[in-house]
Scaffold this motif. Structure first.
Motif, PDB file in Angstrom:
ATOM      1  N   VAL A  29       0.497  -1.178  -0.176  1.00  0.00           N
ATOM      2  CA  VAL A  29       0.289   0.310   0.194  1.00  0.00           C
ATOM      3  C   VAL A  29       0.724   1.062  -0.152  1.00  0.00           C
ATOM      4  CG1 VAL A  29      -1.260   0.813   1.421  1.00  0.00           C
ATOM      5  CG2 VAL A  29      -2.273  -1.362   1.195  1.00  0.00           C
ATOM      6  N   GLN A  79      -8.692  -2.121   3.954  1.00  0.00           N
ATOM      7  CA  GLN A  79      -7.211  -2.511   3.781  1.00  0.00           C
ATOM      8  C   GLN A  79      -7.934  -3.844   3.609  1.00  0.00           C
ATOM      9  OE1 GLN A  79      -3.144  -2.313   4.526  1.00  0.00           O
ATOM     10  NE2 GLN A  79      -3.250  -3.762   5.897  1.00  0.00           N
ATOM     11  N   ILE A  82     -10.646  -4.243   1.373  1.00  0.00           N
ATOM     12  CA  ILE A  82     -10.156  -4.170   0.268  1.00  0.00           C
ATOM     13  C   ILE A  82      -9.221  -5.381  -0.790  1.00  0.00           C
ATOM     14  CG2 ILE A  82      -9.338  -2.653  -1.905  1.00  0.00           C
ATOM     15  CD1 ILE A  82      -9.933  -0.325  -0.025  1.00  0.00           C
ATOM     16  N   TYR A 131      -1.275   0.225 -10.542  1.00  0.00           N
ATOM     17  CA  TYR A 131      -0.605   0.448  -9.185  1.00  0.00           C
ATOM     18  C   TYR A 131       0.829   0.304  -9.495  1.00  0.00           C
ATOM     19  CZ  TYR A 131       2.087  -1.846  -4.883  1.00  0.00           C
ATOM     20  OH  TYR A 131       2.582  -1.628  -4.308  1.00  0.00           O
ATOM     21  N   SER A 162      -7.709   6.060  -0.684  1.00  0.00           N
ATOM     22  CA  SER A 162      -8.970   6.227  -1.633  1.00  0.00           C
ATOM     23  C   SER A 162      -8.232   6.570  -2.950  1.00  0.00           C
ATOM     24  CB  SER A 162      -9.564   7.641  -1.241  1.00  0.00           C
ATOM     25  OG  SER A 162     -10.521   6.896   0.041  1.00  0.00           O
ATOM     26  N   SER A 165      -6.485   3.592  -4.097  1.00  0.00           N
ATOM     27  CA  SER A 165      -8.175   2.734  -4.485  1.00  0.00           C
ATOM     28  C   SER A 165      -8.503   2.905  -5.574  1.00  0.00           C
ATOM     29  CB  SER A 165      -8.439   2.156  -3.359  1.00  0.00           C
ATOM     30  OG  SER A 165      -8.291   1.667  -2.236  1.00  0.00           O
ATOM     31  N   THR A 168      -5.900   2.110  -9.136  1.00  0.00           N
ATOM     32  CA  THR A 168      -5.528   0.840  -9.791  1.00  0.00           C
ATOM     33  C   THR A 168      -7.321   0.103  -9.341  1.00  0.00           C
ATOM     34  OG1 THR A 168      -6.005   0.624  -7.234  1.00  0.00           O
ATOM     35  CG2 THR A 168      -4.286   0.730  -7.985  1.00  0.00           C
ATOM     36  N   LEU A 169      -8.153   1.175  -9.533  1.00  0.00           N
ATOM     37  CA  LEU A 169      -9.289  -0.134  -9.155  1.00  0.00           C
ATOM     38  C   LEU A 169     -10.054   0.185 -10.901  1.00  0.00           C
ATOM     39  CD1 LEU A 169     -11.057  -0.355  -6.303  1.00  0.00           C
ATOM     40  CD2 LEU A 169     -10.007  -2.584  -7.464  1.00  0.00           C
TER      41      LEU A 169
END
Length: 252
Positions: A29, A79, A82, A131, A162, A165, A168-169
């Protein structure tokens, strides 16, 4: 009952992520925020070759803070959930596919063979791209952007998570473009001719998206993001053309 097993699969991955939370949070992370991160070291080498100093992330010019008593605990829980959802994605899509598949025609089932594999592969490719490429460059720029040297960057850890995430998503979903092309071509909404005709328009949209994703003003970072996206568009044209050829053969 099989459709209710997804929460169980997700729970297994969530528990595993909780057990290894120190490694996941410290090395994964927070990885893109460190100058020792693989991508940041590569970008520094590129910066030396191109003489664009803005690409090189030498140090973290910000401080991450947790401003709530339960902040770090809740972040560890978040985390874990997720990561659990991330690794359970192939199974989640497989359950959806099992629900949709009985309603398809035999020819459609043959055409969509391997859908779970390709959707999962494209999703994880997008996540890795977000990422390793998008997130480090975005964090590098935002962390070093200052209106005045007297202003210190002290970010809330929730905002950092946030952002990571979302990037990457979002890339994971963006990489589904070839599959979206396949589905729309299968139902007759999309054609390769249409995509070729609007290729230049698509390129402009991709460059705009790349500029938004990578707020850094240098051209190289935008090209690093735009090139794979344009490649996905070209692959989508090929997928649409393949679907059209197969449909024409079935009509003969």
């Amino acid at each position: 009952m099989a459709y209710y097993s997804f929460p169980g699969r997700n729970l297994v991955f969530t528990i595993a992520a909780w057990i290894y939370r120190d490694f996941i949070f410290g090395d994964i992370v927070l990885g893109p925020s460190k100058s020792t991160f693989w991508t940041n070291r590569v970008l520094c080498k590129v910066a030396d070759l191109t003489h664009i100093d803005g690409l090189c992330f030498t140090q973290a010019n910000f401080i991450l803070q947790s401003r709530e008593v339960s902040g770090q605990f809740m972040m560890a829980m978040t985390q874990s959930v997720i990561v659990g959802l991330l690794f359970a994605f192939p199974y989640f899509f497989w359950e959806i596919w099992r629900f949709i598949r009985p309603g398809l025609k035999t020819t459609e089932k043959k055409a969509a063979r391997g859908a779970v594999f390709w959707v999962s592969l494209l999703f994880f490719m997008g996540v890795f791209f977000g990422y390793f490429v998008v997130a480090p460059m975005a964090i590098n720029f935002l962390a070093n952007f200052k209106l005045d040297e007297s202003i210190q960057n002290q970010f809330d850890i929730n905002d950092y998570i946030s952002l990571l995430s979302m990037l990457t998503l979002a890339c994971g979903l963006t990489f589904q473009l070839p599959m979206i092309s396949f589905v729309l071509s299968q139902v007759g909404i999309l054609t390769p001719g249409f995509m070729r005709e609007y290729r230049k328009h698509a390129l402009i949209v991709i460059l705009i998206v790349a500029a938004i994703i990578t707020p850094s003003p240098d051209v190289i970072s935008q090209l690093l993001v735009a090139t794979p996206l344009f490649g996905l568009y070209e692959i989508s044209i090929w997928v649409s053309a393949s679907v059209n050829r197969r449909k024409e053969k079935e009509l003969l």
